[in-house]
Scaffold this motif. Sequence first.
Motif, PDB file in Angstrom:
ATOM      1  N   GLN A 145       0.830  -1.197   0.000  1.00  0.00           N
ATOM      2  CA  GLN A 145       0.000   0.000   0.000  1.00  0.00           C
ATOM      3  C   GLN A 145       0.871   1.256   0.000  1.00  0.00           C
ATOM      4  O   GLN A 145       2.014   1.240   0.454  1.00  0.00           O
ATOM      5  CB  GLN A 145      -0.912   0.026   1.225  1.00  0.00           C
ATOM      6  CG  GLN A 145      -1.951  -1.077   1.257  1.00  0.00           C
ATOM      7  CD  GLN A 145      -2.851  -0.972   2.472  1.00  0.00           C
ATOM      8  OE1 GLN A 145      -2.532  -0.287   3.445  1.00  0.00           O
ATOM      9  NE2 GLN A 145      -3.996  -1.653   2.424  1.00  0.00           N
ATOM     10  N   LYS A 150      -3.657   3.433  -0.486  1.00  0.00           N
ATOM     11  CA  LYS A 150      -4.123   2.907  -1.769  1.00  0.00           C
ATOM     12  C   LYS A 150      -3.263   1.729  -2.210  1.00  0.00           C
ATOM     13  O   LYS A 150      -2.094   1.631  -1.823  1.00  0.00           O
ATOM     14  CB  LYS A 150      -4.078   4.001  -2.835  1.00  0.00           C
ATOM     15  CG  LYS A 150      -5.017   5.169  -2.563  1.00  0.00           C
ATOM     16  CD  LYS A 150      -4.918   6.208  -3.678  1.00  0.00           C
ATOM     17  CE  LYS A 150      -5.857   7.377  -3.426  1.00  0.00           C
ATOM     18  NZ  LYS A 150      -5.764   8.396  -4.508  1.00  0.00           N
ATOM     19  N   PRO A 242      -9.801   5.647 -11.276  1.00  0.00           N
ATOM     20  CA  PRO A 242     -10.799   5.303 -10.241  1.00  0.00           C
ATOM     21  C   PRO A 242     -10.764   3.811  -9.929  1.00  0.00           C
ATOM     22  O   PRO A 242     -11.670   3.048 -10.306  1.00  0.00           O
ATOM     23  CB  PRO A 242     -12.119   5.728 -10.892  1.00  0.00           C
ATOM     24  CG  PRO A 242     -11.885   5.542 -12.363  1.00  0.00           C
ATOM     25  CD  PRO A 242     -10.436   5.853 -12.595  1.00  0.00           C
ATOM     26  N   MET A 243      -9.729   3.361  -9.235  1.00  0.00           N
ATOM     27  CA  MET A 243      -9.500   1.933  -9.050  1.00  0.00           C
ATOM     28  C   MET A 243     -10.633   1.239  -8.299  1.00  0.00           C
ATOM     29  O   MET A 243     -10.856   0.032  -8.473  1.00  0.00           O
ATOM     30  CB  MET A 243      -8.178   1.717  -8.309  1.00  0.00           C
ATOM     31  CG  MET A 243      -6.961   2.308  -9.016  1.00  0.00           C
ATOM     32  SD  MET A 243      -6.791   1.760 -10.734  1.00  0.00           S
ATOM     33  CE  MET A 243      -6.558   0.009 -10.522  1.00  0.00           C
ATOM     34  N   GLU A 244     -11.385   1.967  -7.490  1.00  0.00           N
ATOM     35  CA  GLU A 244     -12.442   1.351  -6.703  1.00  0.00           C
ATOM     36  C   GLU A 244     -13.582   0.809  -7.568  1.00  0.00           C
ATOM     37  O   GLU A 244     -14.346  -0.070  -7.133  1.00  0.00           O
ATOM     38  CB  GLU A 244     -13.004   2.354  -5.688  1.00  0.00           C
ATOM     39  CG  GLU A 244     -13.689   3.572  -6.287  1.00  0.00           C
ATOM     40  CD  GLU A 244     -12.739   4.651  -6.768  1.00  0.00           C
ATOM     41  OE1 GLU A 244     -13.215   5.625  -7.378  1.00  0.00           O
ATOM     42  OE2 GLU A 244     -11.515   4.510  -6.524  1.00  0.00           O
ATOM     43  N   LYS A 245     -13.718   1.283  -8.800  1.00  0.00           N
ATOM     44  CA  LYS A 245     -14.833   0.871  -9.656  1.00  0.00           C
ATOM     45  C   LYS A 245     -14.599  -0.470 -10.360  1.00  0.00           C
ATOM     46  O   LYS A 245     -15.517  -1.028 -10.952  1.00  0.00           O
ATOM     47  CB  LYS A 245     -15.136   1.950 -10.710  1.00  0.00           C
ATOM     48  CG  LYS A 245     -14.077   2.076 -11.785  1.00  0.00           C
ATOM     49  CD  LYS A 245     -14.399   3.194 -12.774  1.00  0.00           C
ATOM     50  CE  LYS A 245     -15.385   2.760 -13.820  1.00  0.00           C
ATOM     51  NZ  LYS A 245     -15.533   3.760 -14.912  1.00  0.00           N
ATOM     52  N   TYR A 246     -13.377  -0.987 -10.310  1.00  0.00           N
ATOM     53  CA  TYR A 246     -13.050  -2.147 -11.143  1.00  0.00           C
ATOM     54  C   TYR A 246     -13.256  -3.489 -10.450  1.00  0.00           C
ATOM     55  O   TYR A 246     -13.121  -4.536 -11.090  1.00  0.00           O
ATOM     56  CB  TYR A 246     -11.615  -2.013 -11.660  1.00  0.00           C
ATOM     57  CG  TYR A 246     -11.432  -0.766 -12.493  1.00  0.00           C
ATOM     58  CD1 TYR A 246     -12.238  -0.531 -13.602  1.00  0.00           C
ATOM     59  CD2 TYR A 246     -10.489   0.193 -12.156  1.00  0.00           C
ATOM     60  CE1 TYR A 246     -12.099   0.633 -14.356  1.00  0.00           C
ATOM     61  CE2 TYR A 246     -10.343   1.346 -12.911  1.00  0.00           C
ATOM     62  CZ  TYR A 246     -11.146   1.566 -14.000  1.00  0.00           C
ATOM     63  OH  TYR A 246     -11.016   2.717 -14.740  1.00  0.00           O
ATOM     64  N   GLY A 247     -13.539  -3.474  -9.164  1.00  0.00           N
ATOM     65  CA  GLY A 247     -13.905  -4.706  -8.469  1.00  0.00           C
ATOM     66  C   GLY A 247     -12.884  -5.813  -8.646  1.00  0.00           C
ATOM     67  O   GLY A 247     -11.687  -5.639  -8.400  1.00  0.00           O
TER      68      GLY A 247
END
Length: 465
Positions: A145, A150, A242-247
Amino acid sequence: MRQVTENTMFRQLSHDHMKAKLHSYNPQRFLATPKGRKVMKSLNTFKITILCGCITILVLRGTLGPGGFFGGNPQSVDLRDQIIRSQRARVLAQVEEAIPDEVTASKFVEEENWDPNTPYTLGPKITDWDAQRETWNTLNAGMNQTLSGKPKTLLVSGSQPGPCANPMGDFYHLKFLKNRIDYARLHGLEFFYNMATFEKEMSSFWAKLPLLRKMMLNHPDVEWVWWMDSDAIFTDFTFEMPMEKYGNNNLIVHGFHNLLYEQHRWIGLNTGSFLIRNCQWSLDLLDALAPFGPQGPTRVKAGELFTEKLVDRPAFEADDQSALVYLILHGDPKWKAHTYLEWEFFLHGYWKYVVYNYEEMMAKNHPGYGDERWPFVTHFVGCKPCKLGANAENDECFRQMERAFNFADNQVLEKYGYSHRALGSFKTQKIRRDSSDPLGLENVEHSEQIISEQEVDQDMNEARI
């Protein structure tokens, strides 16, 4: 008789006096006179005129080309290119012929020769990479991280190991490298720039495959590896992925569902800029792509297969983009299941669609969108900056590369009070004056003082009540 003797003595004295005068003559005395100064002024003017004439001839020769004023030999330009090529070839030949010293040679291991009758592999098969990484990250807690919490991302790029045939190509490789360093620094990314050949069979488009595998295996702390071609450049320094959107997707690549899944076009996605997760799925994908890539008959035959299966693909040897499209459409379903086609912003922005709108973007919008309002990445697909020889297409590529770099660089320089005078110019100028309060703390202290006085007044009023 006496008079003759006196005349003779007088002439002798005059002759001796004249010789003494001539012997003691100093040119500086003449130059100090008005006539001498005039002569020197004329001489200096003549020298300057000759110098200016020589410079003019050299400039005109460079402008008109080796043919000179009257055209000359029409093949003289080609001759100049041949000379440059031969000089570079000679330098490279000297490098190739270099004999390693004993210390260096002792580190070499014997390379395995690939048998063309067997499928090409990038290295020993690994089947438990997820378990290995989990163990490593348990032993090195927090290493995967960033300081902000992140997932750690490694930005990877590179260029050919030798010099470009066209020096301008190396110049823009340097500028684009500077661009990547700036973006990585501002967004806390790890960065690796490669100029080495890892696998001799995997050249051209395919050099990224062994490189990506090396990055994953030697950086188990990295969660994502972000590949960017040498001819792509960040043009929105505010935008972040937006890495959080890629699951649970493992490959993030710019593309369009209709072009890929409905029309089966080979340009349904673009591999000039993509993110791939450091996991077993990704190693398996690289292993599946590798057999198409070895240079020679294997790559040519694979190119014929892709041209047959993919819509509107020209006939040329296999490339990694066509291979990925082919696997997603005709390979194991798991490739499609964990690939995310990003179309909401320009992870890959084709340069001819965006560079001519930069001024309008600057007038109407601001960085941070990443889409057509302010492109995240501008990719100079089709440009060949290393190609030798002047032509209209290459000149336009270089012009727009300069504009794209300056468009992006302004976002870096403005923090320090500077900006490029124009997108087409490397020259800069100030956009604000220096301040004695560069951190803006005077206003903060004044505001804090006012707030403190207001709190005191409020406490006194409450005490009276």
